[in-house]
Design a protein around this motif. Structure first.
Motif, PDB file in Angstrom:
ATOM      1  N   ASP A   1      30.743  36.378  39.358  1.00  0.00           N
ATOM      2  CA  ASP A   1      32.404  36.733  38.830  1.00  0.00           C
ATOM      3  C   ASP A   1      31.312  38.449  38.706  1.00  0.00           C
ATOM      4  OD1 ASP A   1      30.912  36.957  36.528  1.00  0.00           O
ATOM      5  OD2 ASP A   1      32.947  35.709  35.788  1.00  0.00           O
ATOM      6  N   GLU A   2      30.927  38.930  38.621  1.00  0.00           N
ATOM      7  CA  GLU A   2      30.938  40.743  38.745  1.00  0.00           C
ATOM      8  C   GLU A   2      31.642  41.262  39.017  1.00  0.00           C
ATOM      9  OE1 GLU A   2      28.291  40.200  42.080  1.00  0.00           O
ATOM     10  OE2 GLU A   2      28.461  38.448  40.815  1.00  0.00           O
ATOM     11  N   TRP A   3      32.578  41.360  39.808  1.00  0.00           N
ATOM     12  CA  TRP A   3      33.503  41.739  40.397  1.00  0.00           C
ATOM     13  C   TRP A   3      34.943  41.701  40.426  1.00  0.00           C
ATOM     14  CZ3 TRP A   3      37.461  39.029  42.397  1.00  0.00           C
ATOM     15  CH2 TRP A   3      37.581  37.413  42.517  1.00  0.00           C
ATOM     16  N   LEU A   4      35.482  40.998  39.753  1.00  0.00           N
ATOM     17  CA  LEU A   4      36.138  40.591  39.033  1.00  0.00           C
ATOM     18  C   LEU A   4      36.931  41.161  38.419  1.00  0.00           C
ATOM     19  CD1 LEU A   4      39.002  38.253  39.252  1.00  0.00           C
ATOM     20  CD2 LEU A   4      37.455  37.043  37.105  1.00  0.00           C
ATOM     21  N   GLN A   5      36.335  41.418  37.456  1.00  0.00           N
ATOM     22  CA  GLN A   5      37.327  42.790  35.906  1.00  0.00           C
ATOM     23  C   GLN A   5      36.844  43.934  37.104  1.00  0.00           C
ATOM     24  OE1 GLN A   5      38.989  42.040  33.220  1.00  0.00           O
ATOM     25  NE2 GLN A   5      39.527  43.741  33.250  1.00  0.00           N
ATOM     26  N   PRO A   6      36.056  44.778  37.581  1.00  0.00           N
ATOM     27  CA  PRO A   6      36.198  46.111  38.410  1.00  0.00           C
ATOM     28  C   PRO A   6      37.780  45.849  39.142  1.00  0.00           C
ATOM     29  CG  PRO A   6      34.355  44.980  38.125  1.00  0.00           C
ATOM     30  CD  PRO A   6      34.642  44.177  37.034  1.00  0.00           C
ATOM     31  N   ALA A   7      37.440  45.105  39.837  1.00  0.00           N
ATOM     32  CA  ALA A   7      38.841  44.591  41.395  1.00  0.00           C
ATOM     33  C   ALA A   7      40.451  44.480  40.631  1.00  0.00           C
ATOM     34  CB  ALA A   7      38.324  43.816  42.032  1.00  0.00           C
ATOM     35  N   CYS A   8      39.995  43.966  39.195  1.00  0.00           N
ATOM     36  CA  CYS A   8      41.734  43.718  38.659  1.00  0.00           C
ATOM     37  C   CYS A   8      41.595  45.152  38.125  1.00  0.00           C
ATOM     38  CB  CYS A   8      41.784  43.016  37.612  1.00  0.00           C
ATOM     39  SG  CYS A   8      41.024  41.228  38.832  1.00  0.00           S
ATOM     40  N   ASP A   9      40.998  46.440  37.120  1.00  0.00           N
ATOM     41  CA  ASP A   9      41.000  47.585  36.856  1.00  0.00           C
ATOM     42  C   ASP A   9      41.700  48.269  38.107  1.00  0.00           C
ATOM     43  OD1 ASP A   9      40.201  46.231  34.242  1.00  0.00           O
ATOM     44  OD2 ASP A   9      38.176  46.951  34.163  1.00  0.00           O
ATOM     45  N   GLN A  10      41.559  48.342  39.245  1.00  0.00           N
ATOM     46  CA  GLN A  10      41.851  49.229  40.158  1.00  0.00           C
ATOM     47  C   GLN A  10      42.914  48.589  40.443  1.00  0.00           C
ATOM     48  OE1 GLN A  10      40.250  51.975  41.588  1.00  0.00           O
ATOM     49  NE2 GLN A  10      38.143  51.678  39.750  1.00  0.00           N
ATOM     50  N   MET A  11      42.883  47.560  41.189  1.00  0.00           N
ATOM     51  CA  MET A  11      44.341  46.481  41.752  1.00  0.00           C
ATOM     52  C   MET A  11      45.461  46.938  40.253  1.00  0.00           C
ATOM     53  SD  MET A  11      43.799  43.421  43.192  1.00  0.00           S
ATOM     54  CE  MET A  11      42.718  42.287  41.866  1.00  0.00           C
ATOM     55  N   PHE A  12      45.072  47.892  39.028  1.00  0.00           N
ATOM     56  CA  PHE A  12      46.271  48.081  38.672  1.00  0.00           C
ATOM     57  C   PHE A  12      46.219  48.768  38.733  1.00  0.00           C
ATOM     58  CE2 PHE A  12      48.041  49.049  34.162  1.00  0.00           C
ATOM     59  CZ  PHE A  12      49.347  48.036  34.023  1.00  0.00           C
ATOM     60  N   ARG A  13      45.396  50.070  38.646  1.00  0.00           N
ATOM     61  CA  ARG A  13      45.592  51.548  38.950  1.00  0.00           C
ATOM     62  C   ARG A  13      45.985  51.922  39.254  1.00  0.00           C
ATOM     63  NH1 ARG A  13      43.371  55.548  40.784  1.00  0.00           N
ATOM     64  NH2 ARG A  13      41.987  54.578  42.504  1.00  0.00           N
ATOM     65  N   VAL A  14      46.201  51.542  41.123  1.00  0.00           N
ATOM     66  CA  VAL A  14      47.120  51.541  41.912  1.00  0.00           C
ATOM     67  C   VAL A  14      47.970  51.083  42.329  1.00  0.00           C
ATOM     68  CG1 VAL A  14      44.433  52.063  43.184  1.00  0.00           C
ATOM     69  CG2 VAL A  14      45.763  50.314  43.577  1.00  0.00           C
ATOM     70  N   LEU A  15      48.795  50.190  41.950  1.00  0.00           N
ATOM     71  CA  LEU A  15      49.549  49.374  41.942  1.00  0.00           C
ATOM     72  C   LEU A  15      50.820  50.281  40.718  1.00  0.00           C
ATOM     73  CD1 LEU A  15      51.505  47.155  42.733  1.00  0.00           C
ATOM     74  CD2 LEU A  15      50.783  46.512  40.729  1.00  0.00           C
ATOM     75  N   LYS A  16      51.898  50.976  41.665  1.00  0.00           N
ATOM     76  CA  LYS A  16      52.855  51.833  40.774  1.00  0.00           C
ATOM     77  C   LYS A  16      53.496  50.591  39.428  1.00  0.00           C
ATOM     78  CE  LYS A  16      54.566  53.615  45.384  1.00  0.00           C
ATOM     79  NZ  LYS A  16      55.705  53.615  46.557  1.00  0.00           N
ATOM     80  N   ARG A  17      54.160  51.958  39.070  1.00  0.00           N
ATOM     81  CA  ARG A  17      53.923  50.804  38.208  1.00  0.00           C
ATOM     82  C   ARG A  17      55.657  49.864  38.020  1.00  0.00           C
ATOM     83  NH1 ARG A  17      53.398  52.108  32.914  1.00  0.00           N
ATOM     84  NH2 ARG A  17      52.134  53.944  33.960  1.00  0.00           N
ATOM     85  N   ASP A  18      55.928  48.927  37.464  1.00  0.00           N
ATOM     86  CA  ASP A  18      57.465  48.089  36.993  1.00  0.00           C
ATOM     87  C   ASP A  18      57.286  47.586  38.626  1.00  0.00           C
ATOM     88  OD1 ASP A  18      58.522  49.140  34.857  1.00  0.00           O
ATOM     89  OD2 ASP A  18      59.405  50.894  35.861  1.00  0.00           O
TER      90      ASP A  18
END
Length: 225
Positions: free
Chosen positions: A48-65
């Protein structure tokens, strides 16, 4: 802008501007070291070494709200929930897709798939909320060992986005999310690590584009395209 990209999703997403996409719909590796009857497997499904970095990037690129819907492995639910929350997502819903068959049996027969609905900020509520239990249609897994049915993905896209929206799938597999977005009239960005599944997705999307350009010759788009 609609594109299916090949490569590591964390590295590719790191090049995206922040708050660039309207909705994320994805089916990441379940962390179960899955292998189907023909021997096909999935990259990243052992550790699962990819899991947290991927989630962090998904949150960053997703628009607010805005929202993300992510499938997950139920026996690694603690890891997924922990990574989503650490990235900044809030859990706002859970969906169960009821299968007409059991994909495996142990203590119980495994006859469902699950996905969480995750929010960044305070997304508006849909006008007609979907039920949290929906039917599943078997794809035959012809293009990918864990292929998700377009008929299950398309309602999510249409409920949680507008026609101008951009849908992202960082774990695109054979591009079922991209196919569903195209059929819904949405733009999409898909990312797949393994070349063979990326190629299968490109073929599917080309078939969908041809069918949509010549509707008279295609009475019905195939479920798995």
């Amino acid at each position: 802008m609609s594109r299916l990209m090949q490569g590591d999703c964390v590295e590719i997403m790191s090049r995206f501007p922040g708050e660039a996409v309207d909705f994320i719909l994805t089916d990441p590796p379940y962390l179960v070291n899955y292998r189907d009857r023909s021997g096909r497997n999935i990259a990243g499904d052992k550790t699962d070494e990819w899991l947290q970095p991927a989630c962090d990037q998904m949150f960053r690129v997703l628009k607010r709200d805005s929202l993300m819907v992510s499938f997950y492995g139920w026996n690694a639910a603690d890891k997924f929930v922990g990574a989503w929350k650490a990235a900044g997502f809030r859990i706002v819903g859970h969906i169960v897709f009821a299968k007409p068959y059991a994909s495996k049996s142990a203590f119980v027969g495994y006859a469902h798939e699950s996905a969480y609905v995750l929010a960044k900020g305070r997304p508006p509520l849909p006008a007609s909320p979907l039920p949290d239990v929906m039917n599943w249609k078997y794809t035959g897994n012809r293009h990918h060992p864990t292929e998700k049915p377009v008929s299950c993905l398309q309602p999510l896209i249409e409920s949680f986005t507008t026609p101008a929206g951009i849908v992202l799938d960082p774990f695109a597999g054979s591009a079922s999310t991209c196919v569903a977005a195209a059929l819904s009239g949405r733009r999409y960005v898909g990312i797949e690590l393994l070349p063979e599944y990326h190629a299968a997705g490109q073929r599917r999307l080309a078939q969908v584009r041809r069918a949509m350009q010549s509707p008279a010759a295609n009475d019905e788009l195939p479920e798995a395209a």
